[in-house]
Design a protein around this motif. Structure first.
Motif, PDB file in Angstrom:
ATOM      1  N   SER A 119       0.820  -1.213   0.000  1.00  0.00           N
ATOM      2  CA  SER A 119       0.000   0.000   0.000  1.00  0.00           C
ATOM      3  C   SER A 119       0.854   1.265   0.000  1.00  0.00           C
ATOM      4  CB  SER A 119      -0.932   0.015   1.210  1.00  0.00           C
ATOM      5  OG  SER A 119      -0.188   0.121   2.415  1.00  0.00           O
ATOM      6  N   LEU A 121       3.174   3.464  -2.118  1.00  0.00           N
ATOM      7  CA  LEU A 121       3.335   3.635  -3.564  1.00  0.00           C
ATOM      8  C   LEU A 121       4.425   4.651  -3.883  1.00  0.00           C
ATOM      9  CD1 LEU A 121      -0.457   3.754  -4.483  1.00  0.00           C
ATOM     10  CD2 LEU A 121       1.066   1.775  -4.527  1.00  0.00           C
ATOM     11  N   THR A 137       1.393   7.132   0.828  1.00  0.00           N
ATOM     12  CA  THR A 137       0.338   6.175   1.164  1.00  0.00           C
ATOM     13  C   THR A 137      -0.872   6.965   1.628  1.00  0.00           C
ATOM     14  OG1 THR A 137      -0.126   4.115   2.357  1.00  0.00           O
ATOM     15  CG2 THR A 137       0.971   5.851   3.606  1.00  0.00           C
ATOM     16  N   GLU A 243       5.858  -0.929  -2.407  1.00  0.00           N
ATOM     17  CA  GLU A 243       5.279  -2.058  -3.131  1.00  0.00           C
ATOM     18  C   GLU A 243       5.857  -3.404  -2.731  1.00  0.00           C
ATOM     19  OE1 GLU A 243       3.597  -1.363  -7.167  1.00  0.00           O
ATOM     20  OE2 GLU A 243       5.178   0.141  -7.277  1.00  0.00           O
TER      21      GLU A 243
END
Length: 304
Positions: A119, A121, A137, A243
């Motif tokens: 979650s 990124l 995030t 990720e």
């Protein structure tokens, strides 16, 4: 606040599960920022600071904390924002990055959250090269920026990425035999540049990726061209990445028949608290703390 202060040093059990805990804080304004709890040694009310002559303007001062003199950095000012003025009502996050301990002056500290690296990124593509984010995030419907602390520290005190000549010559001898590229993976633009400069100075081509997911996809792509040992010399990976983190990347490599024999070096700013048992568990060949060019070159030499 007391709960955060008491628990910061006890929150390391999630490392290696592709999860992390973020300490959320604010500077000037409503925007929330995050820092990995694993890099935080302590959070405290800002102590009395002593100003030093001819100091870098983003260093608010130095403080004596538990017998150690620590520079306190105004990260709002370091990122080009307004300086934090109300020091008495502010907090200092004591952290360890790249073998050094420093304090980050923040306006307020909120709470610790538990998130999955999936979650987390990469920064939006439109953010530009001058941003100070390694990732973002979403928490409670709001965007949280995870800071590129290595970039901030490098702008204050640039890191030397030059390898000692004798060592460079030794590795260069081996490079004449082994011409295969090295894949590096790191979410910090500054760290990628440092590593790339060091590795290229040894005579290697470099394949650059920005997180574990990108690295794994690239490795699978190369493996389709033939035996991976014919495509690459080794992988050098950061641990903390959006990720997919470096531990999970290493485990994925070891669980893939086409990739499992790759030499993997984990290269991370988690210098004071890394877990040897975890390194062995996921199957990494070596671990080195950022950033010392001679140690990185020595690790490459040993791998060859």
């Amino acid at each position: 606040m007391a709960g955060i202060l008491d628990s910061v040093n006890q929150r390391t059990q999630l490392v290696g599960q592709n999860r992390l805990e973020l300490l959320l804080f604010k500077l000037n304004g409503r925007q929330r920022f995050g820092i990995n709890v694993f890099k935080v040694k302590e959070v405290l009310q800002c102590p009395k600071l002593t100003a030093l002559p001819q100091r870098n303007p983003v260093i608010k001062g130095v403080a004596n904390i538990r017998g150690q003199t620590i520079s306190v950095i105004d990260i709002s000012k370091a990122m080009g924002g307004r300086p934090i003025e109300q020091v008495d009502n502010s907090f200092v996050i004591i952290s360890e990055y790249n073998r050094s301990v420093q304090g980050f002056l923040v306006n307020s500290v909120e709470r610790i959250i538990n998130v999955n690296w999936e979650s987390i990124l990469p920064p939006p593509k439109g953010a530009g090269r001058s941003n100070y984010m390694t990732a973002v995030t979403e928490i409670d419907g709001e965007l949280v920026e995870i800071l590129d602390v290595e970039k901030i520290l490098d702008e204050i005190n640039p890191v030397n990425s030059t390898v000692k000549k004798e060592l460079m010559d030794e590795v260069s001898e081996l490079t004449r035999v082994t011409q295969k590229p090295i894949l590096i993976s790191d979410d910090s633009s500054v760290a990628r540049r440092q590593i790339q400069k060091t590795i290229e100075s040894l005579g290697f081509e470099v394949i650059v990726t920005e997180n574990g997911r990108q690295a794994l996809n690239k490795l699978k792509e190369l493996a389709e061209l033939g035996p991976i040992q014919d495509q690459l010399s080794m992988v050098i990976s950061d641990v903390e990445m959006p990720e997919m983190d470096g531990y999970t990347l290493t485990a994925e490599i070891r669980n893939n028949a086409a990739l499992k024999n790759l030499h993997v070096i984990l290269h991370t700013s988690l210098s004071g608290v890394f877990n040897k048992a975890l390194i062995e568990k996921v199957g990494a060949n070596d671990f080195i703390a950022k950033f010392h060019p001679d140690e990185l070159a020595s690790a490459v030499k040993s791998a060859l």
